[in-house]
Design an enzyme around this catalytic site. Structure first.
Site, PDB file in Angstrom:
ATOM      1  N   HIS A   1      81.237  -0.602  44.072  1.00 46.29           N
ATOM      2  CA  HIS A   1      81.847   0.559  44.735  1.00 46.29           C
ATOM      3  C   HIS A   1      83.324   0.612  44.348  1.00 46.29           C
ATOM      4  O   HIS A   1      83.947  -0.412  44.057  1.00 46.29           O
ATOM      5  CB  HIS A   1      81.692   0.370  46.249  1.00 46.29           C
ATOM      6  CG  HIS A   1      82.048   1.552  47.078  1.00 46.29           C
ATOM      7  ND1 HIS A   1      83.358   1.881  47.378  1.00 46.29           N
ATOM      8  CD2 HIS A   1      81.282   2.482  47.706  1.00 46.29           C
ATOM      9  CE1 HIS A   1      83.370   2.961  48.149  1.00 46.29           C
ATOM     10  NE2 HIS A   1      82.129   3.341  48.368  1.00 46.29           N
TER      11      HIS A   1
ATOM     12  N   ASP B   1      81.023  -8.330  48.860  1.00 40.50           N
ATOM     13  CA  ASP B   1      81.125  -7.057  49.570  1.00 40.50           C
ATOM     14  C   ASP B   1      79.799  -6.862  50.300  1.00 40.50           C
ATOM     15  O   ASP B   1      78.778  -6.543  49.692  1.00 40.50           O
ATOM     16  CB  ASP B   1      81.379  -5.935  48.560  1.00 40.50           C
ATOM     17  CG  ASP B   1      81.344  -4.552  49.189  1.00 40.50           C
ATOM     18  OD1 ASP B   1      81.072  -4.437  50.403  1.00 40.50           O
ATOM     19  OD2 ASP B   1      81.574  -3.571  48.452  1.00 40.50           O
TER      20      ASP B   1
ATOM     21  N   GLN C   1      76.621  -3.065  52.577  1.00 39.16           N
ATOM     22  CA  GLN C   1      75.226  -2.641  52.641  1.00 39.16           C
ATOM     23  C   GLN C   1      74.295  -3.772  53.072  1.00 39.16           C
ATOM     24  O   GLN C   1      73.132  -3.518  53.402  1.00 39.16           O
ATOM     25  CB  GLN C   1      74.778  -2.106  51.274  1.00 39.16           C
ATOM     26  CG  GLN C   1      75.525  -0.898  50.793  1.00 39.16           C
ATOM     27  CD  GLN C   1      75.354   0.311  51.695  1.00 39.16           C
ATOM     28  OE1 GLN C   1      74.382   0.428  52.436  1.00 39.16           O
ATOM     29  NE2 GLN C   1      76.310   1.226  51.644  1.00 39.16           N
TER      30      GLN C   1
ATOM     31  N   LYS D   1      78.551   1.309  59.044  1.00 33.46           N
ATOM     32  CA  LYS D   1      77.245   1.180  58.411  1.00 33.46           C
ATOM     33  C   LYS D   1      76.324   0.249  59.207  1.00 33.46           C
ATOM     34  O   LYS D   1      75.139   0.144  58.920  1.00 33.46           O
ATOM     35  CB  LYS D   1      77.408   0.665  56.977  1.00 33.46           C
ATOM     36  CG  LYS D   1      78.216   1.589  56.073  1.00 33.46           C
ATOM     37  CD  LYS D   1      78.334   1.023  54.676  1.00 33.46           C
ATOM     38  CE  LYS D   1      79.400   1.729  53.852  1.00 33.46           C
ATOM     39  NZ  LYS D   1      79.163   3.159  53.638  1.00 33.46           N
TER      40      LYS D   1
ATOM     41  N   CYS E   1      80.772   6.992  44.992  1.00 29.54           N
ATOM     42  CA  CYS E   1      81.940   6.126  44.789  1.00 29.54           C
ATOM     43  C   CYS E   1      81.605   4.966  43.860  1.00 29.54           C
ATOM     44  O   CYS E   1      82.024   3.832  44.076  1.00 29.54           O
ATOM     45  CB  CYS E   1      82.481   5.605  46.122  1.00 29.54           C
ATOM     46  SG  CYS E   1      83.204   6.883  47.157  1.00 29.54           S
TER      47      CYS E   1
END
Length: 383
Positions: free
Chosen positions: A105, A178, A181, A204, A341
């Site tokens: 991202h 990261d 998700q 999220k 993104c």
């Protein structure tokens, strides 16, 4: 399950959870109480309500940290995962080369560039996973950091995080995952993974916007200088100089996002009560169902691996993803259409954009059926 989410009460088929998740009533209620009858500022008030709100705020830190198997004193509240990655990129004292991947991202690309790191890029496997064989060949002692997505926001591909950690540590690099998700879709235990830093966001994870977290090992956070200055992050201030609080307060300048933190903690409680493995299994079944249905069509290109974490990206022959998204909206179906993104990944895939359907714990086969009806209508329109 959908009945617990007021945003889905009108039968809307929401397939954009990778962008932001709908909020359960328990999170909404927690935020409402914190903003209403419980409200006060935190940390320095000598009156009872301030003390109670401080306890609630720090309890939220404990809940969020527990979600990833971490102690509360190692969890820094930030404005989101983007700020968490910026904080690390600017504050890590040993800058040098950082290894990223093609599927990252923008928030895991641009901060490293702006902070002056030298960026190297790991390629992907044929099915859209980070190629760790290539990473092993690329990594050298010049690399001070590796920063990989735990789960791709476009392809849903899952990183072999334990191997990535081992490869980074073999050359003396630190590794950031990261987890934006991942935390809403997979059981995460940072101690078991062995990573050094982990970044994720609340919105999220069925919580409020405007807040996220950076987890880091205590000894590593202690090496990092403050990124922003102001109240709450100091020990002593004079005009001659200042000394700073220990982590995590060192990185939390100013009045914190009190309400959002409490909502973040409520969201963490909510998903832990359901069980992350149960959520993952539910979403994996939906991914398999949707991919099978799309694969049966001769006008759909599927991207990413067969086994993905709650995300399916695809393109429809002769139809721009934005047009597909518009027609689906008329059918009461929400997907994401665009570059997500992740423009370097779009360049790699050879497309300007994809259509992305992403699931949440509230998603079901009726949402897939509605999506397929919308796709069929789109085909009739475009011929």
């Amino acid at each position: 399950m959908k009945g617990e989410f007021p945003g889905l009460a009108d039968g809307w088929h929401y397939l954009d959870s990778a962008a932001t998740a709908q909020k359960p009533q328990v999170v909404i209620d927690a935020v409402t109480r914190a903003m209403g009858g419980d409200y006060a500022t935190v940390h320095r008030g000598v009156y009872a309500r301030s003390a109670n709100m401080t306890l609630a705020f720090e309890a939220a830190r404990t809940k969020v940290a527990a979600l990833i198997g971490a102690p509360a004193e190692e969890l820094v509240f930030t404005r989101g995962a983007t700020e968490a990655i910026n904080l690390l990129a600017y504050s890590w004292p040993d800058k040098g080369r950082v290894l990223l991947s093609t599927l990252e991202h923008h928030s895991n690309i641009v901060p490293w560039q702006l902070a002056g790191w030298q960026v190297d890029v790991c390629p992907l496997t044929a099915d859209g996973r980070i190629d760790l064989d290539a990473a092993e060949a690329m990594l050298t002692p010049d690399h001070k950091m590796v920063a990989f997505a735990h789960v791709s926001n476009v392809l849903g591909s899952m990183l072999d995080a334990e191997r990535a950690v081992a490869l980074a540590h073999r050359v003396g690099a630190k590794i950031l995952l990261d987890g934006c998700q991942a935390v809403a879709r997979l059981p995460v235990d940072v101690a078991a993974l062995g990573c050094d830093f982990y970044a994720f966001s609340s919105h999220k994870l069925y919580g409020p916007t405007g807040i996220g977290a950076l987890w880091g090992r205590a000894e590593l956070l202690d090496r990092m200088a403050p990124w922003q200055g102001g109240g709450a992050m100091i020990e002593r201030v004079t005009f001659a100089g200042s000394t700073f609080a220990p982590p995590p307060q060192r990185f939390e300048a100013g009045t914190p996002a009190i309400i959002e933190a409490i909502g973040f903690g409520a969201a963490a409680d909510y998903v832990r009560a359901i069980g992350l493995q149960a959520i993952h299994d539910h979403e994996a079944a939906l991914v398999a169902e949707l991919r099978a249905a799309l694969r049966a069509r001769n006008d759909i290109i599927l991207f990413g691996p067969e086994e993905s974490a709650g995300i399916v990206s695809f393109a429809m022959d002769g139809v721009h993803p934005h047009d597909l998204g518009t027609i689906l909206d008329e059918e009461g179906v929400a997907i994401r259409a665009g570059h997500h993104c992740a423009q370097p990944l779009m360049d790699h895939l050879g497309v300007p954009a994809t259509a992305r359907a992403s699931f949440g714990l509230y998603s079901d086969s009726e949402d897939i059926a509605a999506l397929l009806r919308g796709i069929e209508r789109t085909r009739r329109i475009f011929g």
